[in-house]
Design an enzyme around this catalytic site. Structure first.
Site: not given
Ligand code: NAD
Ligand code: UD1
Length: 321
Positions: A12-13, A36, A145, A149, A175
């Site tokens: 997406f991004i 993706g 997660y 990160k 987002v």
């Protein structure tokens, strides 16, 4: 013309960023297509697509040995918090190990790199109740997660201080926008809601499963503002070795989100409530003063972003007919 590597660049991004840079630069995309889609990428001579995993050491070593990059954006990740709770070992390999490996490969082979930008997450703040979240707020990651990160982000920043590798990190809030894949139960909530509206408009039977009572809130940021933020962080001198929140500074709860879309689409989405997900954060809101100081200005309120997203999706529906 810069040489740019975007991992997770069919997502997406990543694909939105790849299409943006391909207007004026050479872009190499590495993506294993787990979430993706190659079709997200524009047909452009400036984009080279490599199907493969960022956890594949030989692939990544060969890539970094044989190309000199100006910018690297490391976006490849299993982006779902809930999926990391289901599959902590597999997601750790992508969400942490690949970052550490990339840093070492950069140290060995990318002497002229101008910037590595790593995409971390607001999930690192966890459930500590103080809002809004500033970069120096309490960090209390609740899930594999979020832990991955945060650890990866720390290494990224530390490699600047220890080895002068030019790095920066961003903590995205939630987002949304065109090309977010709604297919997985772990997809971003707005993409799932949009998918259900499309079914509703096509007169298919559908409903949206809301985990919890819908009072949880998020700082949803539109994809175009996120691209602006990434470009700014990558090219600013002040951002070397720094971490930035990327959001809007305003949050909305899920009930109000559905109500806003009901109004925009002149329909009423059936909602079914289920118990809340374990590890889910209740309230999330960004303090964006730090990134504003290097020139960021989000251009979309949630309403304006949803309007753009809805028009995009409706236009897609028409062209699919
Ligand atoms: P996405 O799932 O659309 O993109 C991630 C891409 O990485 C996908 O195309 C997927 O196929 C690819 N990928 C996954 N594992 C891979 C592997 N082993 N090797 C190569 N490619 C692999 O998600 P997105 O929303 O575009 O997220 C991009 C980045 O931003 C991720 O790092 C995510 O954690 C981070 N982020 C996203 C959000 C959000 O709200 N979307 C918020 C905070 C952080
Ligand atoms: C999202 C991102 C994550 C990012 C984080 C930063 C995705 C898939 N997740 O996580 O990468 O690091 O923002 O803030 O992009 N929900 C429902 N029904 C559904 C799906 C979700 O009610 O069908 C609820 C969830 O329980 C949650 C809220 O919607 O309360 C948002 O969920 P989700 O879109 O998965 O985002 P985050 O968990 O916030």
């Amino acid at each position: 013309m810069n040489n740019i590597l975007i991992t997770g660049g069919a997502g997406f991004i990543g694909s939105t960023l790849a299409n943006f840079y391909s207007k004026n630069h050479q872009v190499i995309v590495v993506d294993d297509l787990s979430m993706g889609n190659k079709n997200n990428l524009d047909h452009s001579d400036n984009i080279r697509f490599i199907e493969g995993s960022v956890t594949d050491f030989s692939l990544m070593e060969e890539l970094l040995k044989t190309n000199q990059f100006d910018y690297i954006f490391h976006l490849a990740a299993v982006a779902s918090v809930a999926d990391s709770v289901e599959r902590p070992v597999e997601t750790h390999q992508v969400n942490f190990d690949s970052v550490f490996q990339l840093l070492e490969l950069i140290r060995a082979h990318q002497a002229d790199l101008k910037r590595l930008v790593f995409t971390s997450s607001a999930a690192v703040y966890g459930d500590e109740p103080t809002l809004p979240k500033a970069e120096e707020s309490v960090i209390r990651p609740l899930t594999p997660y979020a832990i991955d990160k945060f650890a990866a982000e720390k290494y990224v920043v530390d490699y600047y201080h220890l080895y002068q590798i030019p790095t920066s990190a961003v903590r995205f809030f939630n987002v949304y926008g065109p090309k977010q894949n709604p297919e997985s139960p772990y997809s971003g909530v707005i993409s799932i809601i949009m998918d259900r509206y499309k079914k509703l408009l096509n007169k298919e039977e559908t409903s949206f499963t809301m985990f919890g009572d819908g009072s949880q809130s998020r700082d949803f940021v539109f994809i175009e503002d996120v691209v602006q933020a990434l470009d700014l962080v990558a090219t600013s001198n002040a951002s070397l070795g720094e971490v930035y929140n990327v959001g809007t500074g305003t949050a909305i709860n899920l009930n109000d989100l559905v109500a806003t879309l009901d109004e925009l689409l002149a329909s009423e989405l059936p909602v079914q409530n289920q118990p809340e997900r374990s590890g889910d954060i209740k309230y999330s809101l960004a303090d964006i003063s730090k990134i504003k100081a290097i020139g960021y200005e989000p251009k979309h309120t949630i309403k304006a972003g949803l309007e753009k997203y809805v028009s995009y999706e409706l236009a897609q529906e028409k062209s699919d007919l």
